[in-house]
Design an enzyme around this catalytic site. Structure first.
Site, PDB file in Angstrom:
ATOM      1  N   ARG A  83       5.155   3.014  -0.366  1.00 34.53           N
ATOM      2  CA  ARG A  83       6.604   2.880  -0.451  1.00 34.53           C
ATOM      3  C   ARG A  83       7.200   4.173   0.035  1.00 34.53           C
ATOM      4  NH1 ARG A  83       7.645  -0.894  -4.646  1.00 34.53           N
ATOM      5  NH2 ARG A  83       9.594  -1.935  -4.123  1.00 34.53           N
ATOM      6  N   ASP A 109       6.703  17.748  13.226  1.00 34.50           N
ATOM      7  CA  ASP A 109       6.647  17.495  11.780  1.00 34.50           C
ATOM      8  C   ASP A 109       5.206  17.290  11.323  1.00 34.50           C
ATOM      9  OD1 ASP A 109       7.704  17.243   9.250  1.00 34.50           O
ATOM     10  OD2 ASP A 109       8.227  15.129   9.464  1.00 34.50           O
ATOM     11  N   ILE A 155       0.814  -1.226   0.000  1.00 32.63           N
ATOM     12  CA  ILE A 155       0.000   0.000   0.000  1.00 32.63           C
ATOM     13  C   ILE A 155       0.839   1.264   0.000  1.00 32.63           C
ATOM     14  CG2 ILE A 155      -2.093  -0.949   1.050  1.00 32.63           C
ATOM     15  CD1 ILE A 155      -1.069   0.074   3.755  1.00 32.63           C
TER      16      ILE A 155
END
Length: 370
Positions: free
Chosen positions: A46, A164, A44
């Site tokens: 990479r 982040d 699903i």
């Protein structure tokens, strides 16, 4: 995480280590996980770190997202980041934070090089939604904002700054549940050495970080939330800076050049000098520029996108803002009972120590493999 990535195809599977593990060949990449995980196994996603597959956990009958971090100990910073993420996710327990399900133990301790982490499986992320042509009502955007702040309240209460926050780190499912992920950059709220090891995505970065202020606070996350919400409403990034200097320029063109009193938060003379030489831009009225956005939402964003972090609205105050009144429930916005301890990072850890600490986390979750 976007499940648009793959459909189930028959990946070759081989039982290994007396049936305790199963090894899958996913497009030429080896995926060796404990035998409780079974097909359907679907790639699903990479990333730079490796590959993510959804796979069935037969013990809970739940589909989970399994991330393989290949050669996890080759880069010292990456290894520390992986350890930090595992420890943080095991500590945090909240509906708006992705839940860790497992850290898969290695078949052989002496050959431990790849780390497999499983988490709840989500359907997509906010970045995919913003870039898609899927229409979003204001109620959707409001609900996403509320859940993001609700999760952040819990994170900040544990003495953690995420550092982040960006649309791709906000996972969603079909019910519009939002969960914050990717805690590899998280930091304690009371730490003064500036961590330069990773570049936080520039577009969502608070001015005090752009100015290299070393004593930043949880207010940096609130700035990111303001940027994310406006991106959601406009379907394009608010401050898409090409580099550091351009980023600062975009901020000042919209929000006005900071005054002397705005700069009280930084003791960095270079930063002050830099600001003083900027052209003098007035603050643009956001309500005029974004007339399609609810004025109450603009009022909240205005308070999030405040230059001086000491004057910026806090997460708690944002949850109490009138714009979120119909969602806000003080009895259902829990805090973390126990602050997270970053103590394990105080001493310098070498590769073997980090490996051992991650191994211990895996064994704690899988005692029969110890």
């Amino acid at each position: 995480m976007n499940t648009g990535g793959g459909q189930y195809t028959d990946f070759p599977a081989v039982e290994t280590h007396g049936g305790q593990f199963i090894s899958y060949d996913i497009f030429g990449s080896l995926f060796e996980i404990t035998s409780k995980y079974r097909p359907p196994i679907i790639p699903i996603g990479r990333g730079a770190y490796g590959i993510v597959c959804s796979v069935l956990d037969t013990e809970t009958n739940e589909l989970v997202a399994m991330k393989k971090i290949a050669n996890a100990f080759d880069n010292h910073m990456d290894a520390k980041r992986t350890l930090r993420e595992i420890k943080l996710l095991r500590h945090l327990d909240h509906e708006n934070i992705i839940a860790i399900r497992d850290v898969v133990p290695p078949p052989l301790r002496r050959q431990f090089s790849d780390v497999y982490i499983s988490t709840e499986l989500m359907d997509t992320d906010l970045h995919q939604i913003i870039r898609s042509n899927q229409s979003l009502s204001e109620e959707h955007c409001q609900y996403f904002l509320y859940q993001l702040l609700r999760g952040l309240k819990y994170i900040h209460s544990a003495n953690i700054i995420h550092r982040d926050l960006k649309p791709s780190n906000l996972l969603l499912n079909a019910n519009c549940d939002l969960k914050i992920c990717d805690f590899g950059l998280a930091r304690p709220t009371s730490e003064n050495d500036f961590m330069t090891e990773y570049v936080v995505t520039r577009w969502y970065r608070a001015p005090e970080l752009l100015l290299n202020s070393s004593d930043y606070t949880a207010a940096i996350d609130v700035w990111s939330v303001g940027c994310i919400f406006m991106e959601l409403m406009n379907r394009k990034p608010l401050f898409p800076g090409k580099d550091h200097v351009h980023q600062m320029r975009l901020l000042t063109e919209l929000l006005g050049t900071p005054t002397e009193s705005d700069l009280g938060f930084t003791h960095n003379e270079d930063a002050k000098r830099y600001i003083r030489q900027l052209p003098n831009f007035p603050r643009q009225p956001l309500a005029k520029l974004f007339s399609h956005v609810n004025p109450m939402a603009i009022d909240l964003v205005d308070r999030m996108l405040t230059f001086d972090p000491n004057r910026r609205i806090t997460v708690e105050q944002a949850l109490n803002h009138q714009y979120l009144a119909k969602l806000h429930d003080p009895n259902d916005e829990p805090i973390c009972q126990k602050p997270f301890s970053f103590e394990f990072e105080q001493q310098p850890l070498d590769e073997e120590q980090i490996k051992e600490m991650i191994y211990q986390e895996a064994i704690a979750l899988n005692p029969t493999y110890g």
